[in-house]
Design an enzyme around this catalytic site. Structure first.
Site, PDB file in Angstrom:
ATOM      1  CB  THR A 157     -43.193 -46.091  41.428  1.00  0.00           C
ATOM      2  OG1 THR A 157     -43.448 -46.814  40.600  1.00  0.00           O
ATOM      3  CG2 THR A 157     -42.681 -44.132  41.914  1.00  0.00           C
TER       4      THR A 157
ATOM      5  CE  LYS B 185     -48.463 -50.770  51.004  1.00  0.00           C
ATOM      6  NZ  LYS B 185     -47.313 -51.775  50.373  1.00  0.00           N
TER       7      LYS B 185
ATOM      8  N   GLY C 228     -40.753 -51.129  43.585  1.00  0.00           N
ATOM      9  CA  GLY C 228     -39.884 -51.802  44.420  1.00  0.00           C
ATOM     10  C   GLY C 228     -40.293 -50.827  45.388  1.00  0.00           C
ATOM     11  CB  THR C 229     -42.258 -47.717  45.870  1.00  0.00           C
ATOM     12  OG1 THR C 229     -42.375 -47.516  45.069  1.00  0.00           O
ATOM     13  CG2 THR C 229     -43.160 -47.267  47.136  1.00  0.00           C
ATOM     14  N   GLY C 230     -43.635 -51.020  47.398  1.00  0.00           N
ATOM     15  CA  GLY C 230     -44.135 -51.498  48.672  1.00  0.00           C
ATOM     16  C   GLY C 230     -43.081 -52.519  49.281  1.00  0.00           C
ATOM     17  CB  CYS C 231     -40.640 -55.108  48.046  1.00  0.00           C
ATOM     18  SG  CYS C 231     -41.615 -55.815  46.659  1.00  0.00           S
TER      19      CYS C 231
END
Ligand code: PXL
Length: 269
Positions: A207, A174, A209-212
């Site tokens: 932003t 990412k 929590g974006t990855g989870c």
């Protein structure tokens, strides 16, 4: 028939990341979400105050209870915290032959709290990555896993190739946080095909929590039967929408809007 997805991850008491993000994301996708908690964080939009890990036996017992009864069409792992938990999770995944596995190699929180100790990184690489269908490192995690410093698409490519050699079926590096044009670019490599996924960048500071949310959405789409690359594409679209509807709550970094379609229509009585 309703599909079942399992998240093996930590709790974020603030509700933006971790298990809470994963379950909301599964619900958005109309997938029944089950969870195996690895640790509890005392956390809000300002950061992580405290972490307490569960025992590896308790983590394994949750996975056994869920999979033994409900099964799981897809699984994601998030915060695993220590080597003992990684070993318990690896053992359970192998024992239950869980094949659609998204590994989000969570290492540090945005505010710098350690979510994986140093001894655990070697175990993650050795034990868990070879079982993964898709591993989703951010730039920082990809650097640690590959040993390559990432500051361009070319170095993202080099890192993806090295991480793929570690055994996952596919790698999604990412690009969030990269300067300029690469900010919204994620790079996919499955050993044969390279693809860059570009989404528009959303101007928000909320932003958390974006990855989870991305890795949970990939798992939900896999549970629904999408192929791996399509699952990633759909998950990226969902995360972009969730960022567009991010919640300006708390005094720090607010969470993405996991349930954004419901915000438009109040619950009927
Ligand atoms: O975003 C990574 C992450 C995963 N899991 C938990 C977290 C965080 C970040 O803060 O708290 C529980």
């Amino acid at each position: 028939m309703i599909q079942i997805a399992l998240t093996i991850a930590g709790s974020d008491s603030g509700g933006g990341a971790g298990i809470q993000a994963d379950l909301k994301t599964f619900a958005f996708h109309r997938v029944h979400g089950a969870s195996a908690l690895t640790c509890i964080t005392a956390q809000n939009t300002l950061g992580v105050d405290r972490v307490q890990a569960l025992s590896p036996e308790m983590v394994a017992a949750q996975i056994d209870a869920v999979v033994g009864d409900l099964g799981a069409s897809a699984v994601k792992t998030g915060m695993l915290f220590n080597r003992e938990i990684i070993e318990a999770v690896t053992d359970s995944i192998e024992r239950w032959r869980l094949t659609e596995l998204v590994v989000d190699p969570v290492m540090v929180s945005r505010t710098g709290a350690r979510l994986l100790d140093d001894r655990a990184i070697a175990s993650l690489i050795e034990n868990l990555l070879p079982l993964a269908s898709i591993v989703t490192p951010n730039r920082y995690e990809a650097s640690i896993l590959s040993g390559i410093e990432i500051d361009s698409l070319e170095t993202m490519r080099e890192a993806a190739a090295i991480i793929h050699q570690l055994g996952p079926a596919a790698v999604l590096v990412k690009g969030g946080g990269l300067p300029g044009k690469l900010r919204g670019v994620d790079l996919w490599f499955d050993g044969q095909e390279w693809e860059t996924f570009t989404t528009k960048t959303v101007e928000t500071t909320n932003t958390h929590g974006t990855g989870c949310t991305l890795s949970a959405a990939i798992a939900a789409n896999l549970a629904l039967g999408a192929n791996r690359k399509t699952a990633v594409k759909k998950a990226k679209t969902y995360v972009t929408k969730a960022l567009e509807h991010a919640l300006a709550i708390g005094h720090g970094t607010g969470p993405v809007g996991h349930f954004y379609p419901l915000l438009a229509s109040p619950p009927s009585s």
